[in-house]
Enzyme design. Structure first.
Site, PDB file in Angstrom:
ATOM      1  N   CYS A 192       0.816  -1.232   0.000  1.00 11.41           N
ATOM      2  CA  CYS A 192       0.000   0.000   0.000  1.00 11.41           C
ATOM      3  C   CYS A 192       0.842   1.272   0.000  1.00 11.41           C
ATOM      4  O   CYS A 192       0.353   2.339  -0.363  1.00 11.41           O
ATOM      5  CB  CYS A 192      -0.942  -0.007   1.196  1.00 11.41           C
ATOM      6  SG  CYS A 192      -2.077  -1.399   1.142  1.00 11.41           S
ATOM      7  N   HIS A 228      -4.059   6.831   1.913  1.00 10.80           N
ATOM      8  CA  HIS A 228      -4.336   5.518   1.339  1.00 10.80           C
ATOM      9  C   HIS A 228      -5.708   5.069   1.841  1.00 10.80           C
ATOM     10  O   HIS A 228      -6.040   5.270   3.009  1.00 10.80           O
ATOM     11  CB  HIS A 228      -3.252   4.532   1.778  1.00 10.80           C
ATOM     12  CG  HIS A 228      -3.596   3.125   1.440  1.00 10.80           C
ATOM     13  ND1 HIS A 228      -3.699   2.706   0.141  1.00 10.80           N
ATOM     14  CD2 HIS A 228      -3.907   2.064   2.217  1.00 10.80           C
ATOM     15  CE1 HIS A 228      -4.042   1.433   0.128  1.00 10.80           C
ATOM     16  NE2 HIS A 228      -4.176   1.017   1.376  1.00 10.80           N
ATOM     17  N   ASN A 264     -10.076  -1.037  -1.176  1.00 13.47           N
ATOM     18  CA  ASN A 264      -8.629  -0.799  -1.070  1.00 13.47           C
ATOM     19  C   ASN A 264      -7.948  -1.385  -2.310  1.00 13.47           C
ATOM     20  O   ASN A 264      -7.984  -2.599  -2.518  1.00 13.47           O
ATOM     21  CB  ASN A 264      -8.130  -1.466   0.215  1.00 13.47           C
ATOM     22  CG  ASN A 264      -6.631  -1.309   0.432  1.00 13.47           C
ATOM     23  OD1 ASN A 264      -5.896  -0.903  -0.455  1.00 13.47           O
ATOM     24  ND2 ASN A 264      -6.177  -1.658   1.628  1.00 13.47           N
TER      25      ASN A 264
END
Ligand SMILES: CC(C)(COP(=O)(O)OP(=O)(O)OC[C@H]1O[C@@H](n2cnc3c(N)ncnc32)[C@H](O)[C@@H]1OP(=O)(O)O)[C@@H](O)C(=O)NCCC(=O)NCCS
Length: 331
Positions: A113, A258, A288
């Site tokens: 990420c 994020h 995500n």
């Protein structure tokens, strides 16, 4: 002073929308649980035959068009993704072939990420030193094909989606605009808190029929543990960028975190002492998308007019590793 500026940002999401209700048919979960605990309403999944580099190409084409450049202007590709079209080589070479720009370097970044910000930091060093002028930085992921879509894997399966985002980074001699600072961190003590164990080089052969019968081939996470670390690290690494540059959070026009969980974004806003109107969020649409998340957000925020020339933008990420990172950008 030579700085790195964002000349163009682009994104691409697969067409197939997968709603929470669709997941209810695959596992013991509910739309209500997913919305309440994560903020996610739907995500995108690829179709059979799609590739990470194929998604990346579409995002790159949008970024190049917005930058008023062509692929021939690019002198370095930096590709952030967890997994490529193949075990090896990495996504950078697959994308390079599609962009038809042989000979230039293609660098893969594998920091989950945090991958896009790790890539941005690397690009920034190359541009500031004058080594490269126009860098294509991409974050792209296909997650859906790796998930355990049974009740045993529901904590992970509801969170992740597929997508790609890209940025064309270029040099500017106007010292006011550009990437002001980047901050990268990792702590390998936490590798097993969020990971996919198999296939693995620790076995010969790397994958066996017996392995496929276990759930150790699927990504695993200690959700609450990850959550607690994330809500601490996000504000910490954003403050690090502010302190380095002498700005206060009040100066920041938009924070692009994020997209891991809407509750994480809300907790980070609270800890930073800012309203949700200053936090960018699109998790309800895409879930995500790992390394693709931040460039997708930047591209959408730019298109919506929430990022304009001169905006002060803070980006921050946290993910598997653990890794975490931030950057402050005068757009
Ligand atoms: C995964 C996450 C949403 C789970 O939310 P939570 O509030 O912490 O929930 P818990 O893990 O405590 O689980 C609560 C219950 O819901 C259940 N549950 C987990 N996933 C579920 C799902 N998709 N649907 C329904 N129930 C679910 C659990 O089994 C547990 O049941 P139990 O109480 O009977 O044991 C949350 O921990 C999270 O977002 N963590 C961070 C994830 C992350 O950011 N990962 C990527 C980092 S980049």
């Amino acid at each position: 002073m030579r700085r790195t500026i964002f000349a163009g940002v682009g994104h691409y999401l697969p067409e197939r929308v997968v709603t929470n209700q669709e997941l209810e048919k695959l596992m013991d979960t509910s739309d209500e649980w997913i919305r309440e605990r994560t903020g996610i309403v739907e995500r995108r999944w690829v179709k059979e035959g799609d590739t990470v580099s194929g998604l990346a190409l579409k995002a790159s084409e949008m970024a190049l068009e917005r930058a008023k450049m062509t692929s021939a202007d690019i002198d370095l590709i930096i590709f952030a993704c967890m997994e490529s079209d193949s075990e090896f080589p990495g996504g950078g070479c697959w994308l390079q072939e599609k962009l038809q720009i042989p000979g230039i370097p293609a660098l893969d970044i594998r920091n989950q990420c945090s991958g896009f910000i790790y890539g941005l930091s690397v690009a920034d060093q190359f541009i500031k030193t004058g080594h490269y002028n126009n860098i294509l930085l991409v974050g792209a992921e296909i997650q859906s094909t790796s998930l355990d879509l049974t009740t045993g894997g529901r904590d992970m399966a509801v969170l992740f989606g597929d997508g790609a985002g890209a940025a064309v980074l270029t040099a500017s001699e106007n010292g006011e605009r550009g990437v002001l600072t980047t901050h990268l961190h990792a702590d390998g003590v936490y590798t097993k808190k969020l990971w996919a164990e198999w296939p693995s080089v620790t076995h010969h052969p790397r994958i066996t029929p017996e392995m496929l019968e276990t759930d150790r081939i699927y990504p695993k996470m200690e959700g609450r543990y990850v959550f607690k670390h994330a809500v601490t690290r996000f504000p910490e690494v954003i403050h690090e960028a502010l302190e380095k540059t002498g700005y206060s959070i009040k100066d920041v026009d938009l924070v692009v975190p994020h997209q891991a969980n809407l509750r994480i974004t809300e907790a980070v806003a609270q800890r930073l002492g800012i309203g949700m109107d200053k936090m960018y969020s699109n998790i309800e649409k895409y879930g995500n998308t790992t390394a693709a998340t931040i460039p997708i957000c930047l591209s959408e925020a730019w298109k919506e007019g929430r990022i304009k020339e001169g905006s002060l933008v803070a980006i921050a990420a946290f993910g598997s590793g653990f890794t975490w990172a931030s950057a402050l950008i005068r757009w």
